[in-house]
Design a protein around this motif. Structure first.
Motif, PDB file in Angstrom:
ATOM      1  N   VAL A 191       0.832  -1.203   0.000  1.00 29.32           N
ATOM      2  CA  VAL A 191       0.000   0.000   0.000  1.00 29.32           C
ATOM      3  C   VAL A 191       0.866   1.252   0.000  1.00 29.32           C
ATOM      4  CG1 VAL A 191      -1.838   1.253   1.191  1.00 29.32           C
ATOM      5  CG2 VAL A 191      -1.821  -1.250   1.225  1.00 29.32           C
ATOM      6  N   ALA A 233       1.400   4.009  -3.108  1.00 26.97           N
ATOM      7  CA  ALA A 233       1.159   5.433  -2.860  1.00 26.97           C
ATOM      8  C   ALA A 233       2.411   6.252  -3.143  1.00 26.97           C
ATOM      9  CB  ALA A 233       0.699   5.638  -1.417  1.00 26.97           C
ATOM     10  N   LYS A 267      -5.282   4.595  -1.181  1.00 28.81           N
ATOM     11  CA  LYS A 267      -4.870   3.206  -1.401  1.00 28.81           C
ATOM     12  C   LYS A 267      -5.173   2.334  -0.188  1.00 28.81           C
ATOM     13  CE  LYS A 267      -3.385   4.475  -5.383  1.00 28.81           C
ATOM     14  NZ  LYS A 267      -4.245   4.224  -6.564  1.00 28.81           N
ATOM     15  N   ARG A 304      -8.775   1.292  -0.392  1.00 25.89           N
ATOM     16  CA  ARG A 304      -8.962   0.231  -1.385  1.00 25.89           C
ATOM     17  C   ARG A 304      -8.463  -1.104  -0.838  1.00 25.89           C
ATOM     18  NH1 ARG A 304      -5.708  -0.041  -7.028  1.00 25.89           N
ATOM     19  NH2 ARG A 304      -4.069  -0.554  -5.520  1.00 25.89           N
ATOM     20  N   THR A 355      -4.662  -5.009  -5.001  1.00 23.04           N
ATOM     21  CA  THR A 355      -3.518  -4.214  -4.554  1.00 23.04           C
ATOM     22  C   THR A 355      -2.218  -4.824  -5.055  1.00 23.04           C
ATOM     23  OG1 THR A 355      -4.614  -3.317  -2.584  1.00 23.04           O
ATOM     24  CG2 THR A 355      -2.216  -3.468  -2.509  1.00 23.04           C
ATOM     25  N   ASP A 373      -1.728  -4.127  -8.727  1.00 20.94           N
ATOM     26  CA  ASP A 373      -1.325  -2.732  -8.931  1.00 20.94           C
ATOM     27  C   ASP A 373       0.162  -2.582  -8.639  1.00 20.94           C
ATOM     28  OD1 ASP A 373      -1.258   0.002  -9.307  1.00 20.94           O
ATOM     29  OD2 ASP A 373      -2.591   0.492  -7.639  1.00 20.94           O
TER      30      ASP A 373
END
Length: 241
Positions: A76, A80, A167, A170, A179, A182
């Protein structure tokens, strides 16, 4: 929601300060930034050089019963950070490296550290905005390299804190696989040669083969087998001349 951000001129470690606040009952979402750290550190207690001009900050997450694993918060904060920092690199290549680094043209420009006590997880980040420390055996870079103007750590943290909050939401609302996917889209390519140090006495070499469902690293060995790595120091193997 605008995150709460405090700034200090000097502290030993923003992670230590936020951890102390966590023990005292601080709420999730708090950020602390320091102009300079006298005792900054990275993974495994390594010293993190902290001259003025770079970004040093930490935040607090309070784990909930239904949250994914605490370790997956590394993805995460990594995502970010990539979202926030990618525009600063211009034409340069910015990639995430498992488990907690950002590479600018293959050189380390940022690192992240997670520390936990009970339901509190402190996430620290250091970004080489103005200068990059010299680290033996490791390439380092700063975003100021090739840039005419310095970057403002305080202004950058506002963007990072907002991106992290988005984030994090999410991470809680969607399956963890989204996640991880991503993160993978922002990382070095499948097949990248890696050196993986499991301990001082055990080192592996293979090729990056994606992430497991829990975020562990898959390493493809030379014999074709797949090794799952949950904790290690990882370096990209440069072309040998």
């Amino acid at each position: 929601m605008i995150p709460r951000i405090d700034s200090v001129a000097l502290t030993a470690s923003t992670n230590d300060d936020v951890m102390a606040l966590a023990r005292a009952g601080a709420s999730e979402g708090y950020w602390l930034r320091a102009d300079v750290q006298s005792g900054g550190r990275g993974r495994q207690g390594r010293q993190w050089q902290s001259p003025v001009g770079n970004l040093y900050a930490s935040t607090l997450v309070r784990l909930r019963a239904e949250d994914p694993s605490a370790a997956s918060l590394a993805f995460v904060i990594g995502i970010a950070a990539h979202v926030t920092l990618a525009p600063l690199g211009g034409p340069h290549e910015l990639k995430l490296k498992w488990p907690n680094d950002l590479l600018l043209n293959g050189a380390k420009c940022a690192g992240m550290l997670l520390e936990r006590e009970k339901d509190g997880v402190v996430l620290g980040i250091g970004v080489n905005l103005a200068s990059a420390p010299e680290i033996a055996g490791r390439l380092t870079a700063s975003f100021h390299d090739g840039s005419a103007a310095p970057f403002d750590p305080a202004a950058l943290l506002v963007d990072l804190a907002r991106n992290f909050a988005e984030k994090l939401a999410r991470w809680r609302a969607e399956p963890l696989q989204r996640t991880l996917a991503d993160w993978e889209s922002r990382a070095h390519a499948i097949g990248t040669p890696l050196s993986v140090s499991l301990s001082a006495d055990e080192k592996l070499e293979g090729h990056y083969d994606g992430l497991a469902s829990d975020g562990a690293l898959f390493l493809r060995m030379t014999d074709g087998t797949r090794r799952q790595v949950h904790a290690a120091d990882v370096d990209i193997i440069r072309e040998r001349i």
